[in-house]
Design a protein around this motif. Sequence first.
Motif, PDB file in Angstrom:
ATOM      1  N   THR A 184       1.483  -4.483  -7.620  1.00 41.44           N
ATOM      2  CA  THR A 184       1.619  -3.031  -7.583  1.00 41.44           C
ATOM      3  C   THR A 184       0.922  -2.521  -6.329  1.00 41.44           C
ATOM      4  OG1 THR A 184       1.290  -0.978  -8.842  1.00 41.44           O
ATOM      5  CG2 THR A 184      -0.518  -2.572  -8.866  1.00 41.44           C
ATOM      6  N   ARG A 185       1.169  -1.263  -6.001  1.00 44.61           N
ATOM      7  CA  ARG A 185       0.531  -0.704  -4.805  1.00 44.61           C
ATOM      8  C   ARG A 185      -0.979  -0.606  -4.988  1.00 44.61           C
ATOM      9  NH1 ARG A 185       2.972   4.883  -3.484  1.00 44.61           N
ATOM     10  NH2 ARG A 185       3.891   4.749  -5.569  1.00 44.61           N
ATOM     11  N   SER A 186      -1.706  -0.949  -3.933  1.00 43.93           N
ATOM     12  CA  SER A 186      -3.156  -0.860  -3.969  1.00 43.93           C
ATOM     13  C   SER A 186      -3.592   0.602  -4.051  1.00 43.93           C
ATOM     14  CB  SER A 186      -3.762  -1.511  -2.726  1.00 43.93           C
ATOM     15  OG  SER A 186      -5.162  -1.314  -2.682  1.00 43.93           O
ATOM     16  N   LYS A 187      -4.456   0.891  -4.985  1.00 37.96           N
ATOM     17  CA  LYS A 187      -4.988   2.257  -5.125  1.00 37.96           C
ATOM     18  C   LYS A 187      -6.167   2.496  -4.186  1.00 37.96           C
ATOM     19  CE  LYS A 187      -2.175   3.235  -8.549  1.00 37.96           C
ATOM     20  NZ  LYS A 187      -1.472   1.938  -8.623  1.00 37.96           N
ATOM     21  N   LYS A 188      -6.654   1.419  -3.561  1.00 30.40           N
ATOM     22  CA  LYS A 188      -7.794   1.538  -2.653  1.00 30.40           C
ATOM     23  C   LYS A 188      -7.425   0.990  -1.278  1.00 30.40           C
ATOM     24  CE  LYS A 188     -11.303   1.214  -6.292  1.00 30.40           C
ATOM     25  NZ  LYS A 188     -12.507   0.479  -6.765  1.00 30.40           N
ATOM     26  N   ALA A 189      -6.238   1.353  -0.810  1.00 32.42           N
ATOM     27  CA  ALA A 189      -5.777   0.888   0.495  1.00 32.42           C
ATOM     28  C   ALA A 189      -6.805   1.212   1.570  1.00 32.42           C
ATOM     29  CB  ALA A 189      -4.443   1.549   0.834  1.00 32.42           C
ATOM     30  N   PRO A 190      -7.004   0.274   2.518  1.00 34.64           N
ATOM     31  CA  PRO A 190      -6.232  -0.949   2.756  1.00 34.64           C
ATOM     32  C   PRO A 190      -6.739  -2.174   1.997  1.00 34.64           C
ATOM     33  CG  PRO A 190      -7.814  -0.661   4.500  1.00 34.64           C
ATOM     34  CD  PRO A 190      -7.983   0.531   3.594  1.00 34.64           C
ATOM     35  N   PRO A 212       2.741 -15.275   4.867  1.00 35.76           N
ATOM     36  CA  PRO A 212       1.928 -14.062   4.656  1.00 35.76           C
ATOM     37  C   PRO A 212       2.307 -12.971   5.660  1.00 35.76           C
ATOM     38  CG  PRO A 212       0.571 -16.061   4.903  1.00 35.76           C
ATOM     39  CD  PRO A 212       1.944 -16.393   5.384  1.00 35.76           C
ATOM     40  N   VAL A 213       2.350 -11.737   5.205  1.00 37.29           N
ATOM     41  CA  VAL A 213       2.676 -10.603   6.073  1.00 37.29           C
ATOM     42  C   VAL A 213       1.634  -9.507   5.852  1.00 37.29           C
ATOM     43  CG1 VAL A 213       4.385  -8.844   6.682  1.00 37.29           C
ATOM     44  CG2 VAL A 213       5.147 -11.116   5.924  1.00 37.29           C
ATOM     45  N   THR A 214       1.062  -9.027   6.944  1.00 34.47           N
ATOM     46  CA  THR A 214       0.082  -7.937   6.869  1.00 34.47           C
ATOM     47  C   THR A 214       0.673  -6.684   7.489  1.00 34.47           C
ATOM     48  OG1 THR A 214      -1.729  -9.531   7.123  1.00 34.47           O
ATOM     49  CG2 THR A 214      -2.257  -7.207   7.458  1.00 34.47           C
ATOM     50  N   MET A 215       0.677  -5.593   6.720  1.00 35.87           N
ATOM     51  CA  MET A 215       1.140  -4.299   7.234  1.00 35.87           C
ATOM     52  C   MET A 215      -0.048  -3.332   7.166  1.00 35.87           C
ATOM     53  SD  MET A 215       5.013  -4.173   5.613  1.00 35.87           S
ATOM     54  CE  MET A 215       4.500  -4.569   3.928  1.00 35.87           C
ATOM     55  N   PRO A 216      -0.759  -3.155   8.276  1.00 33.20           N
ATOM     56  CA  PRO A 216      -2.028  -2.422   8.230  1.00 33.20           C
ATOM     57  C   PRO A 216      -1.916  -0.899   8.208  1.00 33.20           C
ATOM     58  CG  PRO A 216      -1.618  -3.255  10.449  1.00 33.20           C
ATOM     59  CD  PRO A 216      -0.528  -3.804   9.582  1.00 33.20           C
ATOM     60  N   TYR A 217      -0.761  -0.345   8.606  1.00 30.67           N
ATOM     61  CA  TYR A 217      -0.703   1.102   8.790  1.00 30.67           C
ATOM     62  C   TYR A 217       0.221   1.843   7.838  1.00 30.67           C
ATOM     63  CZ  TYR A 217      -2.916   0.112  13.330  1.00 30.67           C
ATOM     64  OH  TYR A 217      -3.766  -0.294  14.323  1.00 30.67           O
ATOM     65  N   THR A 242       0.802  -1.218   0.000  1.00 27.38           N
ATOM     66  CA  THR A 242       0.000   0.000   0.000  1.00 27.38           C
ATOM     67  C   THR A 242       0.836   1.270   0.000  1.00 27.38           C
ATOM     68  OG1 THR A 242      -0.084   0.015   2.432  1.00 27.38           O
ATOM     69  CG2 THR A 242      -1.863  -1.139   1.277  1.00 27.38           C
ATOM     70  N   SER A 243       2.171   1.142   0.117  1.00 26.44           N
ATOM     71  CA  SER A 243       3.007   2.319   0.330  1.00 26.44           C
ATOM     72  C   SER A 243       4.438   2.044  -0.126  1.00 26.44           C
ATOM     73  CB  SER A 243       2.997   2.688   1.824  1.00 26.44           C
ATOM     74  OG  SER A 243       3.973   3.665   2.127  1.00 26.44           O
ATOM     75  N   VAL A 244       5.155   3.111  -0.507  1.00 22.07           N
ATOM     76  CA  VAL A 244       6.583   2.963  -0.792  1.00 22.07           C
ATOM     77  C   VAL A 244       7.340   2.569   0.474  1.00 22.07           C
ATOM     78  CG1 VAL A 244       6.565   4.570  -2.725  1.00 22.07           C
ATOM     79  CG2 VAL A 244       6.986   5.431  -0.423  1.00 22.07           C
ATOM     80  N   LEU A 245       6.698   2.791   1.614  1.00 18.38           N
ATOM     81  CA  LEU A 245       7.289   2.431   2.902  1.00 18.38           C
ATOM     82  C   LEU A 245       7.440   0.921   3.065  1.00 18.38           C
ATOM     83  CD1 LEU A 245       8.058   4.384   5.248  1.00 18.38           C
ATOM     84  CD2 LEU A 245       5.942   3.694   6.362  1.00 18.38           C
ATOM     85  N   ASP A 246       6.669   0.155   2.306  1.00 17.49           N
ATOM     86  CA  ASP A 246       6.656  -1.302   2.470  1.00 17.49           C
ATOM     87  C   ASP A 246       8.035  -1.924   2.258  1.00 17.49           C
ATOM     88  OD1 ASP A 246       3.938  -1.016   2.834  1.00 17.49           O
ATOM     89  OD2 ASP A 246       3.430  -1.578   0.787  1.00 17.49           O
ATOM     90  N   ILE A 270       0.844   6.161   7.040  1.00 21.26           N
ATOM     91  CA  ILE A 270       2.058   6.953   7.232  1.00 21.26           C
ATOM     92  C   ILE A 270       2.454   7.657   5.941  1.00 21.26           C
ATOM     93  CG2 ILE A 270       4.490   6.884   7.904  1.00 21.26           C
ATOM     94  CD1 ILE A 270       3.800   4.307   9.498  1.00 21.26           C
ATOM     95  N   LEU A 271       2.472   6.888   4.858  1.00 22.67           N
ATOM     96  CA  LEU A 271       2.858   7.453   3.562  1.00 22.67           C
ATOM     97  C   LEU A 271       2.038   6.782   2.477  1.00 22.67           C
ATOM     98  CD1 LEU A 271       4.747   9.471   2.235  1.00 22.67           C
ATOM     99  CD2 LEU A 271       6.435   7.653   1.976  1.00 22.67           C
ATOM    100  N   GLY A 272       0.935   7.431   2.099  1.00 23.20           N
ATOM    101  CA  GLY A 272       0.019   6.873   1.117  1.00 23.20           C
ATOM    102  C   GLY A 272       0.271   7.409  -0.272  1.00 23.20           C
ATOM    103  N   ASN A 273      -0.731   7.310  -1.112  1.00 25.82           N
ATOM    104  CA  ASN A 273      -0.579   7.690  -2.514  1.00 25.82           C
ATOM    105  C   ASN A 273      -0.471   9.193  -2.735  1.00 25.82           C
ATOM    106  OD1 ASN A 273      -0.612   5.045  -3.519  1.00 25.82           O
ATOM    107  ND2 ASN A 273      -2.846   4.966  -3.471  1.00 25.82           N
ATOM    108  N   ASP A 274      -0.842  10.018  -1.720  1.00 27.67           N
ATOM    109  CA  ASP A 274      -0.753  11.463  -1.924  1.00 27.67           C
ATOM    110  C   ASP A 274       0.658  12.003  -1.682  1.00 27.67           C
ATOM    111  OD1 ASP A 274      -0.491  11.336   0.820  1.00 27.67           O
ATOM    112  OD2 ASP A 274      -2.132  12.729   1.267  1.00 27.67           O
ATOM    113  N   SER A 275       1.575  11.124  -1.267  1.00 27.48           N
ATOM    114  CA  SER A 275       3.010  11.408  -1.087  1.00 27.48           C
ATOM    115  C   SER A 275       3.333  12.301   0.104  1.00 27.48           C
ATOM    116  CB  SER A 275       3.621  12.022  -2.353  1.00 27.48           C
ATOM    117  OG  SER A 275       3.313  13.394  -2.470  1.00 27.48           O
ATOM    118  N   LEU A 276       2.331  12.895   0.749  1.00 27.55           N
ATOM    119  CA  LEU A 276       2.586  13.681   1.949  1.00 27.55           C
ATOM    120  C   LEU A 276       2.356  12.794   3.175  1.00 27.55           C
ATOM    121  CD1 LEU A 276       1.022  17.175   1.205  1.00 27.55           C
ATOM    122  CD2 LEU A 276       3.443  16.548   1.288  1.00 27.55           C
TER     123      LEU A 276
END
Length: 253
Positions: free
Chosen positions: A153-159, A181-186, A80-84, A190-196
């Motif tokens: 690819t990153r989910s556009k409708k996170a989560p 399996p690994v779940t990263m819920p948050y 869901t994030s570049v943070l992943d 922290i850093l979503g698709n809006d980049s801020l």
Amino acid sequence: MKWFRQLYRIWLLLCFAIPFLLLLPLFIIIIFYQPGRRFIKQLNNLWARCFFVGGFIPYKVIYEAKPLSKKSYVYCANHTSVLDIIAMGLVVRGPYSFMGKAELGKIPLFGFMFSRLHIPVNRVSKTQSYQALQKALDTVDKGFSILMYPEGTRSKKAPKLQRFKDGAFKIAIEKQVPIVPVTMPYNWKILGNDSLPNWHKGKAIVHKPIETQGLTMDDLAMLKQQTFTVIDNELKKYYEPQLATERRSSNAS
């Protein structure tokens, strides 16, 4: 508060870049010294710790069962994030290679490291995608785990999870290694698709390995669905009201 988020974004970029630049000589050494590649895990773990501590982000990793550090697995995480990418440095146990989009290889310096220590995937070319899959199989034979984001690819409708692709499950069945399996819920908070960025605690849940011993390619769809269900059920613990609203809206339309 947008100005504060802009400043925080710059700060997080520095927390990402400065430790990477300091560690880059070590990454270069293990690029050219094959036995040193087993220390990729330690370098990525140190880099991730520097990032999250520097960014004032407490990140908790919960293991339902700890994978063995000397055993190969295919780690499958929601994306869901570049943070992943950096967060998984805290999760994976033992040496591993990350399969990611070939575009990452174009990032200055980081791309040099990524394209030589990990496995770029050209999603446009079937030939190059097949070659990347073969490289992953060879990497497992060398005692490494493989880290993949099966959504591709990153989910556009996170989560909310997107449909899984087959690659990770082909590798696991072919080499008879477990899926983790690994779940990263948050991360997307922290850093979503809006980049801020927004400040939020981080968390990763590492689920029990799913064994593949005795499975064949005829079982691929079942294995893929089982992995999807594990991660999806975990996400619902955090976001069931939100996901239920989205489902109702989708059904209404």
